[in-house]
Design an enzyme around this catalytic site. Structure first.
Site, mmCIF file in Angstrom:
data_model
loop_
_atom_site.group_PDB
_atom_site.id
_atom_site.type_symbol
_atom_site.label_atom_id
_atom_site.label_comp_id
_atom_site.label_asym_id
_atom_site.label_seq_id
_atom_site.Cartn_x
_atom_site.Cartn_y
_atom_site.Cartn_z
ATOM 1 N N ASN A 270 0.810 -1.213 0.000
ATOM 2 C CA ASN A 270 0.000 0.000 0.000
ATOM 3 C C ASN A 270 0.844 1.264 0.000
ATOM 4 O OD1 ASN A 270 -2.738 -1.024 0.180
ATOM 5 N ND2 ASN A 270 -2.093 -1.884 2.144
ATOM 6 N N GLU A 292 9.830 -3.590 -10.741
ATOM 7 C CA GLU A 292 9.481 -4.995 -10.759
ATOM 8 C C GLU A 292 8.006 -5.138 -11.100
ATOM 9 O OE1 GLU A 292 11.167 -7.168 -7.282
ATOM 10 O OE2 GLU A 292 9.091 -7.817 -7.071
ATOM 11 N N ASN A 382 5.505 -11.924 3.790
ATOM 12 C CA ASN A 382 5.586 -12.286 2.372
ATOM 13 C C ASN A 382 6.961 -12.865 2.042
ATOM 14 O OD1 ASN A 382 2.991 -11.147 2.095
ATOM 15 N ND2 ASN A 382 3.859 -9.123 1.714
HETATM 16 C C1 LIG Z 1 6.819 -4.852 4.225
HETATM 17 C C2 LIG Z 1 5.440 -5.018 3.586
HETATM 18 C C3 LIG Z 1 4.735 -6.229 4.171
HETATM 19 C C4 LIG Z 1 4.616 -3.742 3.843
HETATM 20 O O1 LIG Z 1 3.405 -3.842 3.148
HETATM 21 P P1 LIG Z 1 2.384 -2.604 3.033
HETATM 22 O O2 LIG Z 1 1.160 -3.114 2.371
HETATM 23 O O3 LIG Z 1 3.061 -1.439 2.419
HETATM 24 O O4 LIG Z 1 2.225 -2.162 4.527
HETATM 25 P P2 LIG Z 1 1.036 -2.158 5.558
HETATM 26 O O5 LIG Z 1 1.348 -0.991 6.433
HETATM 27 O O6 LIG Z 1 -0.283 -2.219 4.889
HETATM 28 O O7 LIG Z 1 1.356 -3.480 6.412
HETATM 29 C C5 LIG Z 1 1.110 -4.794 5.987
HETATM 30 C C6 LIG Z 1 0.805 -5.639 7.202
HETATM 31 O O8 LIG Z 1 1.953 -5.746 8.070
HETATM 32 C C7 LIG Z 1 1.612 -5.295 9.382
HETATM 33 N N1 LIG Z 1 2.759 -4.620 9.973
HETATM 34 C C8 LIG Z 1 3.341 -3.486 9.538
HETATM 35 N N2 LIG Z 1 4.362 -3.148 10.333
HETATM 36 C C9 LIG Z 1 4.442 -4.105 11.280
HETATM 37 C C10 LIG Z 1 5.310 -4.335 12.384
HETATM 38 N N3 LIG Z 1 6.326 -3.491 12.631
HETATM 39 N N4 LIG Z 1 5.127 -5.417 13.157
HETATM 40 C C11 LIG Z 1 4.105 -6.262 12.891
HETATM 41 N N5 LIG Z 1 3.256 -6.104 11.854
HETATM 42 C C12 LIG Z 1 3.428 -5.034 11.070
HETATM 43 C C13 LIG Z 1 0.472 -4.339 9.172
HETATM 44 O O9 LIG Z 1 -0.271 -4.191 10.356
HETATM 45 C C14 LIG Z 1 -0.291 -5.027 8.079
HETATM 46 O O10 LIG Z 1 -0.986 -6.125 8.659
HETATM 47 P P3 LIG Z 1 -2.565 -6.216 8.539
HETATM 48 O O11 LIG Z 1 -2.794 -6.362 7.058
HETATM 49 O O12 LIG Z 1 -2.861 -7.431 9.341
HETATM 50 O O13 LIG Z 1 -3.034 -4.901 9.117
HETATM 51 C C15 LIG Z 1 5.591 -5.180 2.043
HETATM 52 O O14 LIG Z 1 6.163 -4.018 1.520
HETATM 53 C C16 LIG Z 1 6.467 -6.354 1.670
HETATM 54 O O15 LIG Z 1 6.024 -7.504 1.644
HETATM 55 N N6 LIG Z 1 7.769 -6.105 1.398
HETATM 56 C C17 LIG Z 1 8.743 -7.134 1.098
HETATM 57 C C18 LIG Z 1 8.815 -7.413 -0.372
HETATM 58 C C19 LIG Z 1 9.299 -6.233 -1.122
HETATM 59 O O16 LIG Z 1 9.744 -5.243 -0.564
HETATM 60 N N7 LIG Z 1 9.269 -6.281 -2.432
HETATM 61 C C20 LIG Z 1 9.744 -5.123 -3.161
HETATM 62 C C21 LIG Z 1 10.117 -5.396 -4.514
HETATM 63 S S1 LIG Z 1 8.599 -5.396 -5.462
#
Ligand SMILES: CC(C)(COP(=O)(O)OP(=O)(O)OC[C@H]1O[C@@H](n2cnc3c(N)ncnc32)[C@H](O)[C@@H]1OP(=O)(O)O)[C@@H](O)C(=O)NCCC(=O)NCCS
Ligand SMILES: CC(C)(COP(=O)(O)OP(=O)(O)OC[C@H]1O[C@@H](n2cnc3c(N)ncnc32)[C@H](O)[C@@H]1OP(=O)(O)O)[C@@H](O)C(=O)NCCC(=O)NCCS
Lengths: 501, 501
Positions: A270, A292, A382
């Protein structure tokens, strides 16, 4: 227009059930699919049915599943549900599969996305038995028109003993011409430079090749990609995007970036999506992207005309955005190029182009070590995906996250990251809605001061400063990265025990 | 043969004291020097004297010091001793300087060695005021013959406002022809592929260039490089080398490596040196090396004829080995090429060539996260150096360490690494004298079983297994990387409190 015009491969058309009989227990299966796009829609379900029947008879039935990246309920979901996936690589984000991994039922190998194809070629994962690849069309000469992702398809088609194709007429036939499949990769010592100089330069073919003799089945489908709804950017996202865009302006004014920046990479999730939305409202023009995935925000940026063109390996769109893209695909031709993930994520290309990498994170510690993958050290979310490929080789890298999660119960800035995916040597700029910490050229202790002051949530800031101050006091001969090891994870323990850090 | 034959630069010959007057308080100074080779021998001492005099008068005198990598007592030692170094990058290993960093007096920016030159070019570290570069000779046309290291010299000579040269006649005059200085690097968007296809291919010039108008002083010296004595390989080193060599044989027999392997990289330290010594006694032939430093063991391997040729950026020899090399330098011409560290450590080159990377480590945790830099989380030892450049981009990477340190009081295999420099996504093969754990294609929990069984010292093995088993039991929904955060660093705390893990 018929989608299968190759006379030889036309004879292979069959049902998903029939195709699935080519996949047996203990096999390694390479499927298409990247961030919910271009995955096979029918065969995985039929494999799941086969497996359930086998399990019903008391027989073992599991496979090792390789893909490009994450897929969807019709692939990872059904197979995980049926207990078919013994081993999985290189990336996933399906809730059912995630639960299986976290319960110990599935082994997950969380790999840099630029490493997966080459490590398969090197033989590090064993022999690939079957490839199941979704395409948009099969041409008269047997060439394949890829669909909404390329990912590792070239590699799976080449490495597998048998190939199953799914031809999905939901993909616009107009996809022909949107892809650049590089056929120049080799194993050492035959590797040669990748002669890519600009994000939109073509260095390969518009088509995937397949040895028709290996194709055991062709299945026709008409089914949409995963619907990936995005949260519409909230105040936090806007604030983060604002800090980031201001910083880019600052770098331009100091002569460290040109006015149209360098090619952008924007990660999954997001927050990364919201940053693109914010850029769409900025003054920047003639932007390019070497990334990507193309999420909604990136497509919006393309629509405004501010983004000239984008190179990626996959789409990852909401249902509405996918529908609008499919309806107007021709209009995007020449402005979107989908490559193999070997090339979209290749260190050589990313470094040469000077990519500006923007990726979400779970947490960062006060020294700038970043966790992208785990909750409380043990459970996977993920995976690292391409974030390491981009961060390490980027001209600039940003890691973005709200400063708190779970309604404020969790601080995203912690004393010690409970898992580390990107080390202090790799991370440059940390952004939360509170502010931005530019860590370039700083020692760990100066980094700590910046991160605490700029990025931490006010509810946690003083306690972080207190941790740091006491760590400094406790380590007269350890002032480089002062830590209190006895309480480095106390915050995470607090959350586990009391529901709040 | 006179070493300075350029009429213009000859007029600049002066004393180190006079040269040092060009270096003032608050300046950024880029000096030559890489792993104790090719650093200026005279000017740093004179700067230290200037600083002490200034301090004596109650004036501030400190500088930011950039080099190639680690240097020696005559550079880092004297300057640290005099309290001159406010900030230091990108690598160090000097005991006096290390103490200054760990006491908080010096800021240390511990950088991937392939990142340092480009980040200086990008302007991330600020403007470079003065370069102090040691060379072996100055040719009539003003071209410089480099000495025993190249490191970042090209970059410092180009970026600095003023240049001081030291011409050291201890270096063999025969060094002419041993170097390959690549002048093709650019900033994005002008970067081009590096057309390097083989370890020994020349892609640059044998000389360093300098704008004579920037040269403010030339100082003549005749002084040896740092004497880096190596521990002669003990039983542990031999055992580690044995495991590693057996593994290479195993990979050849499975068709994953050719009989002459791929180009070798061997890191700094005793263990990496010992592995080379062991290879010298193996059956391998026609080996090549694409590495960062040439330690004694690598030179021995060259002497046996088993190693055909080696590309590096620097020597790092014991006094005896340096003397014997200097006496017979001509014999090595064509078999040793010293490049800029941008190229020796370039991800593009390392990945293309398929380098086999062998690096020492401090500790690894049960999931394969590796600490290369810190003791007990807070104190720095040396730095990450090139280990990340090589490990991430290698065809195969090994991290090697005895299973215990400090007479058995410390286990090098721990529940959670107290600092992480190489993540689970990057590390492939962990080696101790106990055995070797091949982690390729394995999930974290399978990695843990392998590392504990193969690498841990018997004194610690059961307790590691117990930690893992209890972590598994405590995390029913966190089986991917099970941890007990409340005791993840207990072993390190034990050592801090009781002198034993
Ligand atoms: C890190 C990552 C999970 C963040 O995703 P996001 O959609 O931007 O972030 P959100 O703030 O919506 O958080 C996703 C979930 O993680 C949880 N979360 C975020 N920070 C957290 C923390 N510090 N501890 C525990 N949970 C956490 C959120 O609460 C949310 O959970 P929910 O859906 O149950 O509410 C995502 O960017 C990712 O998978 N990154 C790794 C892969 C990557 O970077 N690829 C990049 C090349 S394409
Ligand atoms: C990790 C590194 C320090 C190991 O060096 P080495 O000479 O092979 O290893 P040694 O076993 O002799 O150990 C070096 C010191 O660290 C100590 N040490 C080793 N493991 C330790 C541990 N787990 N905890 C605390 N101290 C430890 C040793 O006791 C020794 O200290 P001493 O000299 O006071 O006895 C060294 O390889 C390094 O600096 N690596 C990072 C840079 C790099 O990898 N560059 C590679 C590209 S060239």
């Amino acid at each position: 227009m018929p989608r299968i015009t190759c006379p030889v491969l036309k004879t292979k058309v069959t049902t998903a059930q029939e195709a699935a009989t080519h996949i047996g227990h203990g096999q390694r299966v390479g499927m298409s699919g990247f961030t919910g796009a271009g995955y096979p829609k029918a065969v995985p379900g039929a494999v799941a049915e086969r497996a359930k029947a086998a399990h019903g008879r008391g027989e073992d039935f599991s496979i090792e599943l390789w893909t490009g990246a994450s897929t969807a309920p019709e692939l990872d979901g059904v197979l995980a549900e049926a207990g078919v996936i013994a081993k999985r690589l290189p990336f996933q984000s399906d809730p059912t599969l995630r639960a299986k991994i976290n319960s110990g039922a599935t082994e997950y190998i969380d790999t840099h996305l630029s490493h997966s194809a080459q490590q398969a070629w090197f033989g590090f994962y064993g022999n690939l038995d079957v490839a199941v690849v979704e395409v948009a069309a099969i041409l008269p000469n047997g060439m394949l028109v890829p669909g909404s992702s390329v990912g590792n398809n070239k590699t799976w088609l080449e490495l597998a003993d048998k190939v199953i194709l799914e031809v999905n007429s939901w993909h616009p036939r107009a996809y022909e011409g949107f892809h650049d499949v590089y056929y120049g990769t080799k194993r050492p010592p035959e590797r040669r430079p990748i002669q890519l100089l600009e994000p939109m330069q073509r260095i390969g073919d518009p088509y995937l090749r397949v040895d028709p003799g290996k194709v055991v089945a062709v299945v026709e489908t008409d089914a949409p990609d995963r619907n990936l709804p995005f949260k519409s950017p909230d105040e936090n996202s806007k604030a983060m995007a604002g800090h980031l865009v201001d910083f880019l302006r600052h770098e331009i004014s100091h002569g460290r970036l040109p006015a149209n920046l360098f090619p952008l990479q924007s990660g999954v999730g997001n927050v990364a999506n919201a940053v693109m939305a914010e850029l769409a409202e900025s003054e920047f023009e003639h932007l390019t992207a070497y990334t990507e995935v193309i999420q909604d925000g990136m497509l919006d940026l393309l629509d405004t005309g501010k983004l000239t063109a984008v190179s990626a390996t996959s789409f990852s769109l909401s249902a509405e955005r996918a529908a609008s893209f499919n309806a107007r695909a021709e209009e995007y031709k020449g402005r979107i190029l989908l490559r193999t993930q070997e090339i979209s994520n290749h260190p050589e290309a990313i470094r040469r182009l000077g990519v500006i990498a923007i990726n979400g994170m779970v947490e960062a510690d006060i020294y700038g070590n970043v966790n992208s993958t785990h909750v409380m050290g043990s459970s996977i979310i993920n995976g690292i995906g391409g974030s390491g490929d981009f961060a390490r080789n980027a001209y600039l890298n940003f890691f973005v996250s709200p400063s708190v999660a779970k309604g404020g119960a969790i601080s995203s800035i912690v004393p010690f990251a409970s898992h580390i995916d990107h080390t202090e040597h790799d991370t440059q700029i940390i952004v939360t809605e509170q502010g931005l910490a530019d860590l370039r050229g700083l020692s760990p202790s100066v980094r700590a001061k910046r991160i605490i002051a700029a990025c931490a949530h006010p509810d946690y800031r003083d306690r972080l400063q207190d941790y740091y101050d006491r760590a400094v006091a406790a380590n007269p001969e350890g002032q480089h990265t002062p830590h209190l090891l006895s309480e480095a994870f106390r915050w995470h323990e607090n959350y586990q025990q009391h529901g709040r850090m």
